[in-house]
Design a protein around this motif. Structure first.
Motif, mmCIF file in Angstrom:
data_model
loop_
_atom_site.group_PDB
_atom_site.id
_atom_site.type_symbol
_atom_site.label_atom_id
_atom_site.label_comp_id
_atom_site.label_asym_id
_atom_site.label_seq_id
_atom_site.Cartn_x
_atom_site.Cartn_y
_atom_site.Cartn_z
ATOM 1 N N MET A 240 0.842 -1.187 0.000
ATOM 2 C CA MET A 240 0.000 0.000 0.000
ATOM 3 C C MET A 240 0.882 1.243 0.000
ATOM 4 S SD MET A 240 -2.591 1.123 3.098
ATOM 5 C CE MET A 240 -3.520 -0.407 2.992
ATOM 6 N N PHE A 241 0.550 2.213 -0.862
ATOM 7 C CA PHE A 241 1.133 3.549 -0.789
ATOM 8 C C PHE A 241 -0.006 4.499 -0.412
ATOM 9 C CE2 PHE A 241 3.203 2.124 -5.018
ATOM 10 C CZ PHE A 241 4.066 1.266 -4.363
ATOM 11 N N GLY A 242 0.311 5.571 0.269
ATOM 12 C CA GLY A 242 -0.737 6.527 0.577
ATOM 13 C C GLY A 242 -0.234 7.689 1.397
ATOM 14 N N PRO A 243 -1.109 8.662 1.667
ATOM 15 C CA PRO A 243 -0.756 9.780 2.540
ATOM 16 C C PRO A 243 -0.314 9.265 3.914
ATOM 17 C CG PRO A 243 -2.825 10.203 1.392
ATOM 18 C CD PRO A 243 -2.482 8.785 1.135
ATOM 19 N N GLU A 244 0.666 9.934 4.516
ATOM 20 C CA GLU A 244 1.264 9.435 5.743
ATOM 21 C C GLU A 244 0.273 9.342 6.894
ATOM 22 O OE1 GLU A 244 4.896 11.436 6.694
ATOM 23 O OE2 GLU A 244 5.733 11.151 4.685
ATOM 24 N N ASP A 245 -0.686 10.287 6.974
ATOM 25 C CA ASP A 245 -1.639 10.214 8.083
ATOM 26 C C ASP A 245 -2.580 9.020 7.930
ATOM 27 O OD1 ASP A 245 -2.795 11.403 5.866
ATOM 28 O OD2 ASP A 245 -3.987 12.844 6.996
ATOM 29 N N VAL A 246 -2.885 8.641 6.681
ATOM 30 C CA VAL A 246 -3.698 7.447 6.454
ATOM 31 C C VAL A 246 -2.902 6.193 6.808
ATOM 32 C CG1 VAL A 246 -4.933 6.066 4.736
ATOM 33 C CG2 VAL A 246 -5.071 8.567 4.662
ATOM 34 N N LEU A 247 -1.633 6.137 6.368
ATOM 35 C CA LEU A 247 -0.802 4.973 6.665
ATOM 36 C C LEU A 247 -0.588 4.807 8.165
ATOM 37 C CD1 LEU A 247 1.964 4.944 3.905
ATOM 38 C CD2 LEU A 247 -0.232 3.769 3.960
ATOM 39 N N ASP A 248 -0.541 5.905 8.895
ATOM 40 C CA ASP A 248 -0.380 5.800 10.347
ATOM 41 C C ASP A 248 -1.585 5.116 10.982
ATOM 42 O OD1 ASP A 248 1.075 6.549 12.875
ATOM 43 O OD2 ASP A 248 -0.805 7.630 13.208
ATOM 44 N N LYS A 249 -2.781 5.443 10.526
ATOM 45 C CA LYS A 249 -3.990 4.773 11.042
ATOM 46 C C LYS A 249 -3.994 3.296 10.650
ATOM 47 C CE LYS A 249 -5.961 8.435 12.877
ATOM 48 N NZ LYS A 249 -6.054 8.580 14.350
ATOM 49 N N VAL A 250 -3.562 3.007 9.431
ATOM 50 C CA VAL A 250 -3.468 1.622 8.982
ATOM 51 C C VAL A 250 -2.473 0.857 9.851
ATOM 52 C CG1 VAL A 250 -2.687 0.128 7.086
ATOM 53 C CG2 VAL A 250 -4.168 2.094 6.607
ATOM 54 N N PHE A 251 -1.344 1.476 10.151
ATOM 55 C CA PHE A 251 -0.310 0.876 10.993
ATOM 56 C C PHE A 251 -0.885 0.465 12.347
ATOM 57 C CE2 PHE A 251 2.851 1.842 14.349
ATOM 58 C CZ PHE A 251 3.773 0.839 14.087
#
Length: 386
Positions: A240-251
């Motif tokens: 997955m690639f994406g905006p960092e704030d979205v990836l943080d929630k995914v994390f």
């Protein structure tokens, strides 16, 4: 027992594809139903060699828990291949998990997800399980803005638009550069995201590559990729690639789902990717699938009765048949299966139950010999039904 189940379970629905697999032995029929890659594309000798090397070099580390974002070696290999910063790469346990986890972190019951008709069944299952309000975008991009404005006027919260831009499942169709840019512009204007699912992007058999939606609008796009179709589905790996704030929630969300993607599989995939073996194998896979696609298209042209049309996919694993109005591909299915041929009714891929006169056919799984026997049989059954 019913009183024990959550309200979410009432939104679950079974995959008709998986139900088919429960009913029949795929090796004993002509199955154009699943989305399976051909086992002939699995480079078993390479896998064996790489697995042994991983065990020798990584030892017990290959069988330990790993980072939630994924092992550094695979994240770096993916980042290098697709020219994105490693900080924006999240490894997932399949792209299906990517769809599910994005929906989980973004969608509350009643929130709107925009998609196309038809759309990927697995995504629709995930969206329904979170009780999303799934709305189909018009075929005419000039109507998209008005559709969104109408939803907002009803105080609807739109969270994202889901799109398979390249060789869509189930239709096999590809979004034009104008459609890709329009989706990016729509998301930016109205404050939602684009979820770009790209499991088939590297399986192109003709024509020139088009830019990803992510490359046009990385600020509003989450891009999903998968090793299932370009390596082997049994590894259950995607990215997955994406905006960092979205990836943080995914994390954070993934910590409660699986802690981390499968570590040994990631080391194998990293070596397969960085060694060049993936590209070498991909060339062979493309040649094989192009031949099967062309074979199926030729047989459809030769045997299908008048009034039946189909898409001409430039890549991917599927094509989509449209039969005359009034044909019910759901009711027809049992007759076809009894005769030894399977497909998936196109209505299951629609958000509104329409598309009864359509069906999805897969050309990657069956051998050429079975395609040559199965398509004439399906055509004969359709002709008799008509």
């Amino acid at each position: 027992m019913d009183q024990l189940f959550s309200q979410d379970t009432h939104s679950f629905f079974r995959s008709p594809v998986r139900e088919i697999f429960k009913r029949v032995d795929l090796n004993k029929i002509y199955s154009f139903a699943g989305g399976y890659p051909s086992a002939d594309t699995f480079p078993l000798n390479d896998f064996s060699e790489i697995m042994q090397r991983v065990i020798r070099e990584k030892g017990g580390q290959a069988f330990q828990y790993g980072a939630t974002q994924g092992v550094t070696e695979l994240r770096q290999a993916v980042a290098d291949r697709y020219s994105v910063p490693i900080e924006k790469v999240q490894i997932t346990s399949s792209s299906q998990q990517g769809i599910d986890v994005i929906t989980r972190v973004l969608v509350d019951p009643g929130d709107v997800i925009l998609t196309f008709n038809p759309s990927y069944l697995g995504a629709l299952q995930s969206f329904c399980s979170y009780r999303a309000d799934i709305q189909a975008l018009s075929k005419d991009l000039n109507e998209w803005d008005a559709q969104v404005e109408a939803l907002k006027a009803e105080s609807k919260k739109i969270k994202f638009v889901y799109a398979i831009a390249d060789f869509q499942n189930p239709s096999g169709e590809t979004l034009t550069i104008e459609q890709r840019q329009a989706l990016a512009d729509l998301a930016r204007k109205h404050g939602f995201l684009v979820l770009e699912d790209a499991p088939y992007r590297e399986l192109r058999y003709e024509g020139e590559d088009l830019p990803t939606i992510y490359s046009l609008a990385p600020d509003v796009t989450v891009h999903l990729g998968s090793f299932s179709k370009i390596m082997a589905p049994g590894f259950r790996l995607g990215w997955m690639f994406g905006p960092e704030d979205v990836l943080d929630k995914v994390f954070v969300c993934k910590q409660s789902l699986d802690l981390c993607p499968p570590v040994f599989d990631q080391y194998v995939a990293a070596e397969f990717l960085s060694s060049g073996k993936l590209d070498a194998n991909l060339k062979k896979s493309i040649e094989l699938y192009r031949g099967k696609r062309d074979l199926m298209l030729g047989l459809l042209e030769k045997y299908m009765p008048e009034g039946v049309t189909w898409t001409h996919p430039k890549g991917g694993l599927f094509l989509f048949l449209t039969l005359p109005e009034g044909f019910d591909a759901v009711k027809f299915y049992d007759r076809a299966l009894d005769a030894g041929v399977a497909y998936v009714s196109g209505s299951f891929f629609h958000t509104d139950g329409k598309g009864l006169n359509t069906m999805r056919l897969n050309f990657s799984f069956m051998t050429p010999e079975k395609i040559e026997a199965g398509i004439p049989l399906l055509a004969q059954l359709i002709r008799e039904e008509l």
